[in-house]
Design a protein around this motif. Sequence first.
Motif, short mmCIF file in Angstrom:
data_model
loop_
_atom_site.label_atom_id
_atom_site.label_comp_id
_atom_site.label_asym_id
_atom_site.label_seq_id
_atom_site.Cartn_x
_atom_site.Cartn_y
_atom_site.Cartn_z
N GLN A 31 0.83 -1.21 0.00
CA GLN A 31 0.00 0.00 0.00
C GLN A 31 0.86 1.26 0.00
OE1 GLN A 31 -3.16 0.09 -0.38
NE2 GLN A 31 -3.64 -2.09 -0.16
N ALA A 32 1.98 1.23 0.73
CA ALA A 32 2.83 2.42 0.82
C ALA A 32 3.60 2.68 -0.47
CB ALA A 32 3.81 2.26 1.99
N LEU A 33 4.12 1.62 -1.07
CA LEU A 33 4.98 1.79 -2.25
C LEU A 33 4.17 1.98 -3.53
CD1 LEU A 33 7.84 -0.80 -1.60
CD2 LEU A 33 7.88 1.67 -1.26
N LEU A 34 3.20 1.12 -3.74
CA LEU A 34 2.51 1.14 -5.03
C LEU A 34 1.56 2.33 -5.15
CD1 LEU A 34 1.83 -2.64 -5.67
CD2 LEU A 34 3.81 -1.25 -6.19
N ARG A 35 1.01 2.80 -4.01
CA ARG A 35 0.14 3.97 -4.09
C ARG A 35 0.95 5.20 -4.49
NH1 ARG A 35 -1.21 4.37 0.85
NH2 ARG A 35 -2.95 2.90 0.75
N ASN A 36 2.15 5.32 -3.93
CA ASN A 36 3.00 6.47 -4.25
C ASN A 36 3.59 6.38 -5.65
OD1 ASN A 36 2.57 7.55 -1.69
ND2 ASN A 36 4.31 6.44 -0.81
N SER A 37 3.79 5.15 -6.13
CA SER A 37 4.36 4.99 -7.47
C SER A 37 3.34 5.14 -8.58
CB SER A 37 5.03 3.61 -7.59
OG SER A 37 4.06 2.58 -7.48
N GLY A 38 2.06 5.13 -8.22
CA GLY A 38 1.03 5.29 -9.23
C GLY A 38 0.51 4.00 -9.80
N ILE A 39 1.06 2.86 -9.40
CA ILE A 39 0.61 1.58 -9.95
C ILE A 39 -0.79 1.27 -9.46
CG2 ILE A 39 1.09 -0.89 -10.01
CD1 ILE A 39 4.00 -0.30 -9.88
N GLU A 40 -1.08 1.60 -8.21
CA GLU A 40 -2.37 1.26 -7.65
C GLU A 40 -3.50 1.98 -8.38
OE1 GLU A 40 -4.23 0.72 -3.20
OE2 GLU A 40 -3.17 2.56 -3.68
N SER A 41 -3.22 3.20 -8.84
CA SER A 41 -4.24 3.96 -9.54
C SER A 41 -4.21 3.74 -11.04
CB SER A 41 -4.06 5.45 -9.23
OG SER A 41 -2.77 5.88 -9.65
N ALA A 42 -3.39 2.80 -11.49
CA ALA A 42 -3.30 2.54 -12.93
C ALA A 42 -4.63 1.99 -13.42
CB ALA A 42 -2.18 1.55 -13.22
N GLY A 43 -5.20 2.66 -14.41
CA GLY A 43 -6.52 2.26 -14.86
C GLY A 43 -6.52 1.03 -15.73
N GLY A 44 -5.52 0.85 -16.56
CA GLY A 44 -5.52 -0.24 -17.50
C GLY A 44 -4.60 -1.37 -17.08
N HIS A 45 -4.92 -2.56 -17.60
CA HIS A 45 -4.10 -3.74 -17.31
C HIS A 45 -2.72 -3.59 -17.93
CE1 HIS A 45 -4.09 -8.42 -17.02
NE2 HIS A 45 -3.15 -7.85 -16.32
N LEU A 46 -2.64 -3.01 -19.11
CA LEU A 46 -1.35 -2.83 -19.78
C LEU A 46 -0.43 -1.94 -18.94
CD1 LEU A 46 0.57 -3.08 -22.17
CD2 LEU A 46 -0.64 -1.15 -23.25
N LEU A 47 -0.97 -0.85 -18.40
CA LEU A 47 -0.14 0.05 -17.59
C LEU A 47 0.37 -0.67 -16.35
CD1 LEU A 47 1.04 2.85 -17.20
CD2 LEU A 47 -1.11 3.53 -16.08
N LEU A 48 -0.46 -1.53 -15.77
CA LEU A 48 -0.05 -2.29 -14.60
C LEU A 48 1.09 -3.24 -14.94
CD1 LEU A 48 -0.58 -3.07 -11.62
CD2 LEU A 48 -2.17 -4.80 -12.47
#
Length: 553
Positions: A426-443
């Motif tokens: 939760q701490a790392l991925l939220r700050n990196s923007g991965i958690e809010s990535a809308g598409g599967h490709l971006l993830l």
Amino acid sequence: MGKVVDEAELGAERGRRRAGLGSGASAAVIAACGQPVSPARLQDGARTMPSSKRAIFMSSNDANHDDAPDLEAADGSHAVAARTPPSRPAPPRPADRVRVLLPLSLTIAAGIAVVLPATLPAPARIALFAVLLAIILWSTTSLDVAYVGLGAALLLLLTGVSPQERLFDSLASDVIWLMIGAFILGGAVEQSGLAMRMAQRVVERARTVRGLFWCLTAVLIPSSLLVPSVSGRAVIAIPIFRSISSITADPRIARALALLFPTVILVSTIGSLVGAGSHLVANQLLSQVTGRRLSFGEWVLYGMPFGMVASGAACAVIMALFLDGERRGRRIRVPRRPRGSLSRSERITLAVGATMVALWLSERWHGYESATVTLAGALVLTAPGSALRWKEGVKAVDWNLLLFVGAALVLGGALIDTGASGWLFQALLRNSGIESAGGHLLLVVAVGVMSLTSHLYLTSHVARIVALGPILLQLAADRDLDPAALIFLGTVGIDYCLTFPVSSKALLMFQGLDGETFRPADLLLLSAVLLPIHLALIAVFHFTYWRWMGLAP
């Protein structure tokens, strides 16, 4: 009795002492004049000095020789032994201070960062601190990775975060036994000469430098099935490299070959479950979280095609970057060696190795686990009159790596059991923007970038999977993704470590060879081109081949 001292020398020394001049002063004057000087001249020189210099001269002589011991000659006379001024210890260099202060400051910062969050339970804080401490020491010190890993695991045991049985169970797990048997098989392949014979058969078919590069790539790709260690495959490949580079007699071709061997060895590692210890750790973490693990056959099914395509891309890029058209098309003739028949040890190794691979691939039908098959094959290879003596087989095992893997399983398991991996996710991925990535490709791209660049700050495959594996499994749970697909994708990226020579033992071994080899700048250029290609291949395989094979959702 002591050494006889010349009477004239003793008299001169006594004269110098009466004049207030010791042997150190006379030596200084002699050095300045270039010839011996009599005691009288020394005495006159001291008198004619300015008062300030004479005081320094006399006090220096007195300090060095007032308490100097006498040497007794054979006739009972005495001579003064010159005393060397005590040497002062050299002040610490800035680099030494950095090597000490950097890990210390990072450890303090990690401790503060772990203590601050109030929502994190105490066991999770300790587990997170132990893993961060291990990562800091792995990255900033020259301490052995196994030593650091065992120390961090012991910290978890002593604090009660992990049960004491966890460490001993991990060292006795099927992962460890699978690695032991695989190392013995790799030792038999190397010592019997089977690997050299197989490589020679393929390389002899090359007619041009371009064909030679493709033949070598084809030989190196399947080596991960039989030789579990990256450095072990490099050791087998070095004699082949030396033989071929001497045939080509071209420094630029030799440099390209020195890049080709370790590069293909590294990018084709994903083709086998036993290709690297990180694969086994990732599979164990997957089993701990989901109760499912990938079999040897499944791993080959998913990884070998990627390893083949990535190795082919690497071969093409190396030839394009470091060889011109004339060199690529240059005709060569690899001398054919007398083939002869296989030796007894080669026949046994070939038969046992082929049987083991067949049983690994068919685990679903016969029910015997890969570790059981590997252990049985190792016993056959080390039986009396077989390919290896028992002690030779034991020496072929990398026991340091086994201890490291056992400690890594404890660290990774503690992150998952205490919930620290979820908080870290939760701490790392939220700050990196991965958690809010809308598409599967971006993830997929974000996970690929994170795993592909992990070798820049962690040089060990196992250390990288310990740090990223629990986070990827937590990401899969939160996003309702296939955990096997995500951790396999991360493992593919973790296997990439081509930017710096220190990123892999195979790179260091080839860079340190005598004669023409690659330079760090060559490796940096190669990685600048290959890393984007690798990222694109990960995305393409995730949405096509791996999805067709049922790995990706």
